[in-house]
Design a protein around this motif. Structure first.
Motif, PDB file in Angstrom:
ATOM      1  N   LEU A 185      -4.641   5.631   6.404  1.00 29.00           N
ATOM      2  CA  LEU A 185      -5.025   6.195   5.112  1.00 29.00           C
ATOM      3  C   LEU A 185      -6.540   6.157   4.962  1.00 29.00           C
ATOM      4  O   LEU A 185      -7.183   5.183   5.341  1.00 29.00           O
TER       5      LEU A 185
ATOM      6  N   CYS B 266      -0.295   2.393   7.564  1.00 28.33           N
ATOM      7  CA  CYS B 266      -1.135   2.344   6.365  1.00 28.33           C
ATOM      8  C   CYS B 266      -2.622   2.294   6.713  1.00 28.33           C
ATOM      9  O   CYS B 266      -3.461   2.684   5.902  1.00 28.33           O
TER      10      CYS B 266
ATOM     11  N   ILE C 230      -7.758  -1.957   4.513  1.00 26.81           N
ATOM     12  CA  ILE C 230      -6.313  -2.133   4.627  1.00 26.81           C
ATOM     13  C   ILE C 230      -6.044  -3.168   5.711  1.00 26.81           C
ATOM     14  O   ILE C 230      -6.549  -3.052   6.826  1.00 26.81           O
TER      15      ILE C 230
ATOM     16  N   VAL D 168       0.834  -1.211   0.000  1.00 21.96           N
ATOM     17  CA  VAL D 168       0.000   0.000   0.000  1.00 21.96           C
ATOM     18  C   VAL D 168       0.864   1.254   0.000  1.00 21.96           C
ATOM     19  O   VAL D 168       0.548   2.237  -0.665  1.00 21.96           O
ATOM     20  N   GLN D 169       1.930   1.230   0.760  1.00 27.41           N
ATOM     21  CA  GLN D 169       2.871   2.333   0.898  1.00 27.41           C
ATOM     22  C   GLN D 169       2.149   3.629   1.267  1.00 27.41           C
ATOM     23  O   GLN D 169       1.610   3.740   2.347  1.00 27.41           O
ATOM     24  N   ASN D 170       2.103   4.607   0.375  1.00 28.19           N
ATOM     25  CA  ASN D 170       1.469   5.901   0.661  1.00 28.19           C
ATOM     26  C   ASN D 170       0.025   5.976   0.186  1.00 28.19           C
ATOM     27  O   ASN D 170      -0.608   7.021   0.324  1.00 28.19           O
ATOM     28  N   GLY D 171      -0.477   4.916  -0.404  1.00 22.62           N
ATOM     29  CA  GLY D 171      -1.887   4.819  -0.727  1.00 22.62           C
ATOM     30  C   GLY D 171      -2.333   5.321  -2.077  1.00 22.62           C
ATOM     31  O   GLY D 171      -3.505   5.191  -2.426  1.00 22.62           O
TER      32      GLY D 171
ATOM     33  N   ASP E 259      -0.230  -4.407   3.686  1.00 19.59           N
ATOM     34  CA  ASP E 259       1.088  -3.824   3.898  1.00 19.59           C
ATOM     35  C   ASP E 259       1.603  -4.272   5.262  1.00 19.59           C
ATOM     36  O   ASP E 259       0.823  -4.689   6.119  1.00 19.59           O
TER      37      ASP E 259
END
Length: 172
Positions: free
Chosen positions: A75, A72, A83, A44-47, A67
């Motif tokens: 977000l 995460c 998530i 996912v990292q920063n979405g 993630d």
């Protein structure tokens, strides 16, 4: 309808994708546009890519992101997005996750990119891709990078495994 490349470069949340991926995505995923697919994105990292998928596929799309980073879960998204925090290299994680979430139309592995992560993921998740669905593993160049468990002509890399599957499918 906007091309996926356009959507990506207009994102509010950040994401990292190599530009040539967009033509591949469009070629293999455009048939799902407007059809409310169920998507699994690993990494996912920063979405940003989840926002991109929502816009690309449209209303009714269900996205589950995985993630290892607990932040995460902070977000925020409009639409049906969940998530989940978990380790894609863990068979136990996948057993529990897949028991709960079932099958997917699209799986995109943009996770950790190590050989163990990619191999465990394809072995556990591929059987949960719906018939006619798509499994994409990004950044397979790490099969050649020693720091990720890869190396040129090394057995047991993701690309070596993919080649073996290709040989198996075409053996006759």
């Amino acid at each position: 309808m906007k091309h996926i490349r356009e959507l990506f470069y207009e994102l509010d949340k950040s994401s990292h994708k190599w530009d040539p991926y967009f033509d591949v995505y469009d070629k293999h995923l455009s048939r799902f546009r407007g059809k409310s697919p169920k998507i699994l994105e690993i990494g996912v990292q920063n979405g940003g890519s989840i926002d991109m998928w929502q816009q690309y596929f449209g209303e009714g799309t269900k996205i589950v992101g995985i993630d290892v980073l607990p932040e995460c879960t902070n977000l925020k998204y409009n639409g049906d997005v969940e998530i989940v925090i978990g380790d894609q290299a863990s068979e136990q994680f996948w057993n529990e996750f897949l028991d709960k979430h079932g099958t997917f139309d699209i799986v995109i592995d943009d996770g950790g990119h190590t050989m163990i992560q990619q191999l465990v993921t394809i072995n556990k998740v591929f059987p949960f891709v719906n018939e006619g669905g798509v499994f994409i593993c990004e950044d397979t160049h790490t099969s050649y990078w020693p720091d990720w468990g890869g190396q040129f002509n090394k057995p047991n890399t993701f690309l070596d495994y993919a080649k073996q599957l290709t040989d198996y499918l075409n053996r006759e």
